[in-house]
Scaffold this motif. Structure first.
Motif, PDB file in Angstrom:
ATOM      1  N   ASP A  77      71.268   2.869  13.574  1.00 48.11           N
ATOM      2  CA  ASP A  77      72.671   2.570  13.642  1.00 48.11           C
ATOM      3  C   ASP A  77      73.461   3.558  14.281  1.00 48.11           C
ATOM      4  OD1 ASP A  77      71.704   0.563  11.793  1.00 48.11           O
ATOM      5  OD2 ASP A  77      71.973   1.652   9.989  1.00 48.11           O
ATOM      6  N   ASP A  78      73.060   4.435  14.689  1.00 53.10           N
ATOM      7  CA  ASP A  78      74.140   5.473  15.497  1.00 53.10           C
ATOM      8  C   ASP A  78      73.746   5.393  17.010  1.00 53.10           C
ATOM      9  OD1 ASP A  78      75.069   6.923  13.300  1.00 53.10           O
ATOM     10  OD2 ASP A  78      73.007   8.221  13.056  1.00 53.10           O
ATOM     11  N   ASP A  79      72.968   4.439  17.428  1.00 49.49           N
ATOM     12  CA  ASP A  79      72.614   3.995  18.878  1.00 49.49           C
ATOM     13  C   ASP A  79      73.606   3.232  19.173  1.00 49.49           C
ATOM     14  OD1 ASP A  79      71.499   4.007  21.376  1.00 49.49           O
ATOM     15  OD2 ASP A  79      69.693   3.408  20.695  1.00 49.49           O
ATOM     16  N   PRO A 135      83.137   3.991  20.360  1.00 49.60           N
ATOM     17  CA  PRO A 135      84.144   3.888  19.416  1.00 49.60           C
ATOM     18  C   PRO A 135      84.691   5.729  19.320  1.00 49.60           C
ATOM     19  CG  PRO A 135      82.065   3.981  18.295  1.00 49.60           C
ATOM     20  CD  PRO A 135      81.566   3.735  19.651  1.00 49.60           C
ATOM     21  N   LEU A 136      85.822   5.696  19.015  1.00 49.01           N
ATOM     22  CA  LEU A 136      86.483   6.954  18.729  1.00 49.01           C
ATOM     23  C   LEU A 136      87.253   6.951  17.307  1.00 49.01           C
ATOM     24  CD1 LEU A 136      88.249   6.971  22.310  1.00 49.01           C
ATOM     25  CD2 LEU A 136      86.180   8.315  21.595  1.00 49.01           C
ATOM     26  N   TYR A 247      73.513  10.805  28.790  1.00 49.02           N
ATOM     27  CA  TYR A 247      73.545   9.610  28.405  1.00 49.02           C
ATOM     28  C   TYR A 247      72.860   9.484  27.116  1.00 49.02           C
ATOM     29  CZ  TYR A 247      71.980   4.642  27.860  1.00 49.02           C
ATOM     30  OH  TYR A 247      71.767   3.316  27.375  1.00 49.02           O
ATOM     31  N   ALA A 248      71.858  10.522  26.740  1.00 52.31           N
ATOM     32  CA  ALA A 248      71.224  10.414  25.462  1.00 52.31           C
ATOM     33  C   ALA A 248      72.332  11.146  24.547  1.00 52.31           C
ATOM     34  CB  ALA A 248      69.933  11.602  25.617  1.00 52.31           C
ATOM     35  N   ARG A 254      77.396   9.886  16.675  1.00 53.24           N
ATOM     36  CA  ARG A 254      78.016  11.138  15.879  1.00 53.24           C
ATOM     37  C   ARG A 254      78.377  11.952  16.969  1.00 53.24           C
ATOM     38  NH1 ARG A 254      71.829  11.954  13.295  1.00 53.24           N
ATOM     39  NH2 ARG A 254      71.418  11.493  15.489  1.00 53.24           N
ATOM     40  N   THR A 255      78.029  12.005  18.237  1.00 53.91           N
ATOM     41  CA  THR A 255      78.762  12.753  19.239  1.00 53.91           C
ATOM     42  C   THR A 255      80.285  12.475  19.363  1.00 53.91           C
ATOM     43  OG1 THR A 255      76.898  12.670  20.629  1.00 53.91           O
ATOM     44  CG2 THR A 255      78.869  13.102  21.712  1.00 53.91           C
TER      45      THR A 255
END
Length: 259
Positions: A77-79, A135-136, A247-248, A254-255
């Motif tokens: 879900d965070d990818d 997304p921001l 990239y990772a 979350r980044t």
């Protein structure tokens, strides 16, 4: 039931457990299944069975680098890697459709992002990685984020088919359409991305099929879509392990949450 699920990404299928942890991945190009949990070999093959198209080889990851392991342990879900070009616009049009006989600027924007996104994805063979619709906070997004040997680029797109385009200062206009603040937004996006990734990010505006281009926009690179391969030319900025590590980090939702 094995409790495993398969998560697609470009050129690969990742096998994750119920908690989102990585168990294995299948590289479609080489036909290799790399196992992180050797005792789950049978479960992994069962989960991948519908996707296998030929003989495969199995074994541990050939070079288990930190960036690769970070991707595998990322909760699905965070990818952000599975995002399609124009993902946010596709979702918006699905939620709030407009009758086909009515003009909707979102459709032009979607065509532009899909064209640019497809061109950027083709740069993977040159050692580049691309994320779409990043997304921001506050509802903003970066249409495309390119990470490659020549550095990092926040890429926006403007649909300009057969029209004369003028890019000046903080505005861009295609034909008789009202000017849009795309240059200003792209510069801001690049600054936010640089803060999140602690690396320099340059803004790029890509014009899709313009008839004529007039540019007076300092600090902003303006390209036609046919010129995108130029962003992949080696520039002695990032080595392959650095590209993979950035990239990772960038593909983790979350980044971007703390901006």
């Amino acid at each position: 039931m094995s409790g495993l699920r398969v998560v697609p990404s470009r050129g690969r299928l990742y096998v994750c457990d119920a908690g989102g942890g990585g168990v294995a991945w299948y590289d479609r190009g080489s036909g290799r299944v790399s196992l992180l949990v050797a005792e789950r070999e049978r479960d992994v093959l069962d989960a991948l069975k519908p996707f296998l198209t030929g003989p495969v080889t199995l074994g541990p990851p050939p070079v288990p680098e930190a960036a690769e392991l970070a991707r595998l342990t990322l909760p699905p879900d965070d990818d952000l890697a599975p995002n399609r070009p124009g993902e946010a616009l596709l979702v918006a049009l699905d939620r709030e459709p407009v009758p086909r006989f009515r003009a909707d600027p979102r459709r032009r924007a979607l065509l532009a992002e899909q064209a640019v996104g497809a061109a950027l994805d083709r740069l993977e063979e040159a050692g580049c990685r691309t994320l779409h619709s990043v997304p921001l906070p506050g509802g903003g997004r970066i249409p495309h984020l390119l990470i490659g040997p020549a550095g990092l680029f926040a890429v926006g797109a403007l649909y300009a088919r057969g029209r004369r385009v003028r890019v000046s200062g903080s505005l861009a206009a295609a034909g008789r359409r009202p000017p849009e603040p795309l240059p200003r937004r792209l510069r801001a996006d690049a600054e936010r991305a640089a803060y999140a990734l602690t690396a320099g990010v340059r803004p790029v505006l890509v014009l899709v099929d313009p008839a004529e281009v007039m540019v007076d926009a300092g600090g902003l690179r303006v390209l036609r879509e046919t010129e995108l391969p130029g962003l992949a030319r080696p520039g002695a900025v990032l080595r392959p392990p650095e590209v993979e590590a950035l990239y990772a980090r960038a593909r983790d939702r979350r980044t971007w949450a703390g901006l």
